[in-house]
Write a protein that holds these residues in place. Structure first.
Motif, PDB file in Angstrom:
ATOM      1  N   HIS A  43      14.703  -6.938-111.746  1.00 36.42           N
ATOM      2  CA  HIS A  43      15.571  -8.109-111.552  1.00 36.42           C
ATOM      3  C   HIS A  43      15.368  -8.746-110.172  1.00 36.42           C
ATOM      4  CE1 HIS A  43      17.800  -7.097-115.213  1.00 36.42           C
ATOM      5  NE2 HIS A  43      17.797  -5.842-114.790  1.00 36.42           N
ATOM      6  N   ASN A  44      14.167  -8.625-109.634  1.00 42.69           N
ATOM      7  CA  ASN A  44      13.937  -9.068-108.255  1.00 42.69           C
ATOM      8  C   ASN A  44      14.257 -10.533-108.046  1.00 42.69           C
ATOM      9  OD1 ASN A  44      11.929 -10.133-105.964  1.00 42.69           O
ATOM     10  ND2 ASN A  44      12.418  -7.993-105.570  1.00 42.69           N
ATOM     11  N   SER A  45      13.855 -11.378-108.963  1.00 38.58           N
ATOM     12  CA  SER A  45      14.024 -12.827-108.755  1.00 38.58           C
ATOM     13  C   SER A  45      15.436 -13.308-109.034  1.00 38.58           C
ATOM     14  CB  SER A  45      13.036 -13.602-109.636  1.00 38.58           C
ATOM     15  OG  SER A  45      13.246 -13.291-111.009  1.00 38.58           O
ATOM     16  N   ASP A  46      16.123 -12.696-110.023  1.00 34.54           N
ATOM     17  CA  ASP A  46      17.438 -13.219-110.397  1.00 34.54           C
ATOM     18  C   ASP A  46      18.609 -12.555-109.680  1.00 34.54           C
ATOM     19  OD1 ASP A  46      16.711 -10.957-111.880  1.00 34.54           O
ATOM     20  OD2 ASP A  46      18.132 -11.399-113.473  1.00 34.54           O
ATOM     21  N   LEU A  47      18.467 -11.291-109.267  1.00 34.60           N
ATOM     22  CA  LEU A  47      19.596 -10.604-108.637  1.00 34.60           C
ATOM     23  C   LEU A  47      19.314 -10.137-107.208  1.00 34.60           C
ATOM     24  CD1 LEU A  47      20.800  -8.370-111.625  1.00 34.60           C
ATOM     25  CD2 LEU A  47      21.927 -10.411-110.724  1.00 34.60           C
ATOM     26  N   TRP A  48      18.042  -9.956-106.876  1.00 28.89           N
ATOM     27  CA  TRP A  48      17.693  -9.374-105.572  1.00 28.89           C
ATOM     28  C   TRP A  48      17.031 -10.389-104.637  1.00 28.89           C
ATOM     29  CZ3 TRP A  48      19.682  -4.714-104.393  1.00 28.89           C
ATOM     30  CH2 TRP A  48      20.079  -3.891-105.448  1.00 28.89           C
ATOM     31  N   GLY A  49      17.217 -11.674-104.915  1.00 25.12           N
ATOM     32  CA  GLY A  49      16.791 -12.719-103.989  1.00 25.12           C
ATOM     33  C   GLY A  49      15.309 -12.747-103.693  1.00 25.12           C
ATOM     34  N   ALA A  50      14.483 -12.302-104.674  1.00 23.77           N
ATOM     35  CA  ALA A  50      13.024 -12.267-104.492  1.00 23.77           C
ATOM     36  C   ALA A  50      12.648 -11.532-103.202  1.00 23.77           C
ATOM     37  CB  ALA A  50      12.455 -13.683-104.492  1.00 23.77           C
ATOM     38  N   SER A  51      13.367 -10.464-102.898  1.00 23.58           N
ATOM     39  CA  SER A  51      13.202  -9.756-101.621  1.00 23.58           C
ATOM     40  C   SER A  51      12.019  -8.800-101.630  1.00 23.58           C
ATOM     41  CB  SER A  51      14.482  -8.979-101.289  1.00 23.58           C
ATOM     42  OG  SER A  51      14.841  -8.124-102.352  1.00 23.58           O
TER      43      SER A  51
END
Length: 342
Positions: A43-51
């Motif tokens: 869920h990096n792009s939708d929940l983890w701010g593409a961090s």
């Protein structure tokens, strides 16, 4: 878990056969570290701010009741709150900046992290006389090195945006974070989603907290209010708060077989009457006497924690309710039942 979030007390869970009361449950750590990394990746792009990295800093100890995601992560991952500790999760490394004592406790997770997720745990041990600035620079160099190896010019560091820095260490860290030639993204939603699904250990803690909260309401609060009203006693909201807090913290008083050392309150119990009501969780019980004349309303909310996992209940007591009050209560009750069913 008081997401969680109140000053979260250390969990008392131990590894099987452990004699050290502060030993970390490595099976639990391994399972949850895997969950963190898989959730972060999926869920990096939708929940983890593409961090590219996650930076979490826990503040100094406090007597204030508070709910912080940084503390919740400590409890969830290693079983204890580690005050004044900085954790930075990267794709191939996890960096800890902390005191020697905390580093010694955390040292046992190195092998598990490497074997289970393939990440290296790097300890940055801060001496008492050191402000940690140089160690922080080392962490940021590692973040930039990882980013460069992935072909990114500017790394994205995820952090918990709403948690303001407390204490000198976190203030220095916050200043460096904002001037580290990195993009910052808020990953609060990522942690909320991660903590939302409870495993069997967590569900047991929640059930025990719920059992305690329900028992205090049924076996202490309700009989107490009934006695005050029947005997027409003058009792203040604040004294009811104090007595109820004692019942939560000393469960043996109401014959509840739970270890007192694992128990805390979620917030000071809230008693309100007399027509003035504050329905916020931060409401306080004042020094006015309980008002229980005909058609009056008493609102009570209590919450207890077991191993840092929370349970809350609120009840409304109608005294000789009139028809309008009774109808309104019936409507609200049906709405609640419909919400529970669906």
């Amino acid at each position: 878990m008081g997401d969680h979030n109140a000053n979260v007390r250390p969990s008392n869970s131990k590894s099987s056969g452990a004699t050290n009361p502060y030993s970390i449950d490595l099976d639990n750590f391994t399972k949850r570290l895997k969950l963190l990394y898989s959730h972060w990746s999926e869920h990096n792009s939708d929940l983890w701010g593409a961090s590219d990295a996650l930076a979490v800093a826990t503040p100094p100890p406090s007597e204030d009741l508070r709910y912080l995601k940084s503390s919740a992560l400590n409890i969830w991952l290693v079983g204890y709150e580690f005050p004044e500790t900085i954790m930075v999760f990267m794709k191939k490394q996890v960096h800890f900046l902390c005191s020697q004592k905390k580093a010694s406790l955390l040292d046992v997770v190195k092998k598990s992290a490497k074997d289970s997720v393939g990440v290296e745990v790097v300890m940055h041990v801060k001496a008492k006389s050191d402000d940690g600035s140089g160690l922080m620079d080392n962490i940021f160099r590692a973040v930039h090195a990882q980013s460069n190896s992935n072909g990114h010019d500017t790394p994205v560091i995820g952090h918990i945006a709403k948690e303001s820095p407390e204490g000198k260490l976190l203030e220095i860290w916050d200043g460096k974070l904002k001037n580290a030639n990195c993009e910052l993204s808020d990953v609060t939603n990522g942690f909320s989603e991660l903590f939302a699904v409870k495993d069997n250990i967590e569900l047991t803690n929640v059930r025990k907290a719920a059992f305690l909260t329900s028992s205090v309401m049924k076996q202490f609060v309700v009989p107490k209010l009934e006695k005050v009203i029947d005997e027409e006693k003058k009792v203040s909201h604040s004294s009811l708060m104090d007595d109820t807090e004692k019942a939560i913290l000393e469960p043996a008083r109401i014959k509840v077989k739970l270890k007192a050392e694992n128990i805390d309150i979620c917030y000071p119990p809230i008693f309100q009457s007399g027509g003035e009501f504050d329905l916020k969780p931060s409401a306080a019980s004042n020094d006015e006497n309980l008002y229980y004349d005909s058609t009056s309303v008493i609102v009570c909310a209590i919450g207890s924690r077991y191993n840092s996992y929370c349970s809350n209940v609120a009840r409304t007591f109608l005294i000789d309710a009139n028809s309008m009050q009774s109808k309104a209560y019936e409507v609200l009750l049906k709405a609640q039942e419909a919400a529970i069913v669906h």
